[in-house]
Design a protein around this motif. Sequence first.
Motif, PDB file in Angstrom:
ATOM      1  N   CYS A 124       0.861  -1.188   0.000  1.00  0.00           N
ATOM      2  CA  CYS A 124       0.000   0.000   0.000  1.00  0.00           C
ATOM      3  C   CYS A 124       0.899   1.240   0.000  1.00  0.00           C
ATOM      4  O   CYS A 124       1.440   1.628   1.054  1.00  0.00           O
ATOM      5  N   PRO A 125       1.088   1.902  -1.134  1.00  0.00           N
ATOM      6  CA  PRO A 125       1.977   3.069  -1.183  1.00  0.00           C
ATOM      7  C   PRO A 125       1.557   4.191  -0.249  1.00  0.00           C
ATOM      8  O   PRO A 125       2.392   4.979   0.193  1.00  0.00           O
ATOM      9  N   GLU A 126       0.243   4.269   0.061  1.00  0.00           N
ATOM     10  CA  GLU A 126      -0.209   5.336   0.926  1.00  0.00           C
ATOM     11  C   GLU A 126       0.034   5.063   2.412  1.00  0.00           C
ATOM     12  O   GLU A 126      -0.326   5.862   3.280  1.00  0.00           O
ATOM     13  N   THR A 127       0.647   3.926   2.733  1.00  0.00           N
ATOM     14  CA  THR A 127       0.933   3.589   4.121  1.00  0.00           C
ATOM     15  C   THR A 127       1.992   4.523   4.696  1.00  0.00           C
ATOM     16  O   THR A 127       2.980   4.830   4.030  1.00  0.00           O
ATOM     17  N   ALA A 128       1.796   4.957   5.936  1.00  0.00           N
ATOM     18  CA  ALA A 128       2.786   5.816   6.598  1.00  0.00           C
ATOM     19  C   ALA A 128       4.065   5.023   6.816  1.00  0.00           C
ATOM     20  O   ALA A 128       4.026   3.931   7.386  1.00  0.00           O
ATOM     21  N   PRO A 129       5.194   5.566   6.402  1.00  0.00           N
ATOM     22  CA  PRO A 129       6.467   4.833   6.511  1.00  0.00           C
ATOM     23  C   PRO A 129       7.049   4.892   7.912  1.00  0.00           C
ATOM     24  O   PRO A 129       8.196   5.295   8.108  1.00  0.00           O
ATOM     25  N   ARG A 130       6.264   4.507   8.919  1.00  0.00           N
ATOM     26  CA  ARG A 130       6.739   4.530  10.310  1.00  0.00           C
ATOM     27  C   ARG A 130       6.347   3.220  10.971  1.00  0.00           C
ATOM     28  O   ARG A 130       5.200   2.758  10.821  1.00  0.00           O
ATOM     29  N   THR A 131       7.263   2.591  11.660  1.00  0.00           N
ATOM     30  CA  THR A 131       6.975   1.302  12.271  1.00  0.00           C
ATOM     31  C   THR A 131       6.019   1.409  13.451  1.00  0.00           C
ATOM     32  O   THR A 131       5.419   0.410  13.843  1.00  0.00           O
ATOM     33  N   ASP A 132       5.909   2.614  14.028  1.00  0.00           N
ATOM     34  CA  ASP A 132       5.070   2.715  15.220  1.00  0.00           C
ATOM     35  C   ASP A 132       3.657   3.178  14.915  1.00  0.00           C
ATOM     36  O   ASP A 132       2.838   3.304  15.821  1.00  0.00           O
ATOM     37  N   ASN A 133       3.357   3.411  13.626  1.00  0.00           N
ATOM     38  CA  ASN A 133       2.010   3.908  13.300  1.00  0.00           C
ATOM     39  C   ASN A 133       1.692   3.561  11.840  1.00  0.00           C
ATOM     40  O   ASN A 133       1.649   4.424  10.977  1.00  0.00           O
ATOM     41  N   VAL A 134       1.439   2.287  11.582  1.00  0.00           N
ATOM     42  CA  VAL A 134       1.075   1.840  10.241  1.00  0.00           C
ATOM     43  C   VAL A 134      -0.433   1.646  10.201  1.00  0.00           C
ATOM     44  O   VAL A 134      -0.997   0.893  10.997  1.00  0.00           O
ATOM     45  N   VAL A 135      -1.069   2.364   9.256  1.00  0.00           N
ATOM     46  CA  VAL A 135      -2.519   2.269   9.096  1.00  0.00           C
ATOM     47  C   VAL A 135      -2.797   1.882   7.648  1.00  0.00           C
ATOM     48  O   VAL A 135      -2.410   2.599   6.718  1.00  0.00           O
ATOM     49  N   PHE A 136      -3.477   0.739   7.452  1.00  0.00           N
ATOM     50  CA  PHE A 136      -3.802   0.286   6.103  1.00  0.00           C
ATOM     51  C   PHE A 136      -5.198   0.747   5.734  1.00  0.00           C
ATOM     52  O   PHE A 136      -6.129   0.703   6.556  1.00  0.00           O
ATOM     53  N   PRO A 137      -5.412   1.215   4.499  1.00  0.00           N
ATOM     54  CA  PRO A 137      -6.734   1.693   4.081  1.00  0.00           C
ATOM     55  C   PRO A 137      -7.725   0.533   3.983  1.00  0.00           C
ATOM     56  O   PRO A 137      -7.352  -0.596   3.643  1.00  0.00           O
ATOM     57  N   ASP A 138      -8.965   0.845   4.239  1.00  0.00           N
ATOM     58  CA  ASP A 138     -10.012  -0.175   4.127  1.00  0.00           C
ATOM     59  C   ASP A 138     -10.279  -0.565   2.673  1.00  0.00           C
ATOM     60  O   ASP A 138     -10.926  -1.590   2.405  1.00  0.00           O
ATOM     61  N   SER A 139      -9.798   0.239   1.727  1.00  0.00           N
ATOM     62  CA  SER A 139     -10.044  -0.022   0.309  1.00  0.00           C
ATOM     63  C   SER A 139      -9.091  -1.064  -0.287  1.00  0.00           C
ATOM     64  O   SER A 139      -9.189  -1.380  -1.474  1.00  0.00           O
ATOM     65  N   TYR A 140      -8.160  -1.594   0.540  1.00  0.00           N
ATOM     66  CA  TYR A 140      -7.202  -2.542  -0.010  1.00  0.00           C
ATOM     67  C   TYR A 140      -7.915  -3.812  -0.478  1.00  0.00           C
ATOM     68  O   TYR A 140      -8.790  -4.355   0.206  1.00  0.00           O
TER      69      TYR A 140
END
Length: 549
Positions: free
Chosen positions: A115-131
Amino acid sequence: MNKNLLSGIMAGFLFLLASAAVCGLLGTYMHTKQKVLYLTPFYYDTNGWELYTITDGVRHTMQPEELFALDTKTTFYLSRTLAQSLADDGYTFLSLAAERPCAVFLENELLYTTCPETAPRTDNVVFPDSYAPLPGRGESVRCTLPADYAGKTLTIATKHMPSEYEPGSPRILLSSEAVESESYMAGANTELIPATGFAMTALLLFGIWLFALVQKVHAPRSLLLIFAAFLQAFRHLRQYDFLSPASTAMNIPLARYIPYIAFALPALYLCIVLWKSKSHLLFFAVVFAATAAKLTTFVAAYSFWDYCSIYLLILAVFCDLHRILQSTLKIHTQLVLQTERSNQLSNILTMQKDFYEAKQMHEQELLALRHDMRGHFATLSALLDSHDTPSAKSYLDGILKQHTEQTMVRYSENPYINAVLHNYAARCRENHIRLLHHMESPCHELPAMQLCLIFNNLLENAVDACLSLPAPDRKIEIRTVARQNAFLLRVSNRFDGTPKTANGLPVTTKEGGSHGYGMMNVRNAAEQIGGSMKYCVEDGQFVVTVMLP
């Protein structure tokens, strides 16, 4: 132990060794030492991972079973240090399941994400529901590792999907192009090589069945094995279908019953054979096959029933081939014996014809002599009246000599025996063989066919044996003794060396298609009319004795 049985055991043992060598060679193409490393955590085992979630910047460690209770909105993490041994073994990339989103970090730096829109941080990764997962069966995503990954911390962030996929552990594999290629080829060969072997076995059995049918050997049970071999080939091709999604020819509803049918058909065949033959050896062979199937499951990937069906099929094929070949050879032997007997009968009829023609000519000569006797007597009377005694005596000697030369030797009162001996006596004179005979005619009538066949074969062998000796040593002696309820025939002849035997009977060294069948014909002819035959060596002579009731 019987020599034939020992030879059969040795042949079977050599065949098993050759089969084991071929199977061992093919087995090297179905296994590989390089294997994909499965890093997926199990329900009660983390498999080396540290599992946790992050809430408000706080890490919460989890047990493997807690993964299944997470909702589809919660991101969870798997973290581990990559050992140097992994790099030494040549692993180069991660293979991840494509049905769920993921982000891969190495030393807290984003290495790969679906998911390219994923935040590049190990402590706060949020995946979109549209995946949405990649379409297709068995699809996976790959993340190539850098060359210096050894000793660094690998972190994977992912979550469950709100779809038909049940919550569970994410599929994580560590592999390389070489490992994956070898593993795929080994997996494909594990199905294709047995499929080819079973298909060739089915075709071979079908060809043998057709050959047996042409040879008038009916083998309906063989169809069970042919069908079972085809089913085994079909089953392995269907297993290959799972490895190669492009092939769907084997994907039919009835295919699920193939393993059961493939086991039942050879088992049914062996049950029929066991019931008919009541062979303890075959029973132990079946038990051995089942034991071998159980032991094989400890070191191979197939199930007990798979191996059991394969071993039972192989055992049933051996039984079927042995039965068909034995029946075919029996028919061939019977045809050869029948041909030999026909030839013997033809020879006997020819000898009888020659004998009766000679006898008829002799009788005609006697009639002519009787017709001329009046003239001979008148001539003798005139010579005596003139007191020319020397001329009369010379004339009478000429008449007696002519009559003696035309007298036919009578060896036996039985016309069939007489015809055979008349023919072989001529052969003995031609080859300078002394023929001694003391003949008593049978007291009762014996079957002419068997009687002539016995005399003809024994004298033929005796003449052949004498021809290998110097002329002074050639001798054949025939003696028959007739009693009220038995007729005994004894033929002895000198021979050179030790008699050669085959199947418990002596054979001649002559060339030709009847090689080795003479004594067998004698024994069979004697036994057909309730008699017997035996042979021995006495003082350098080969002696055959035949008793006929």
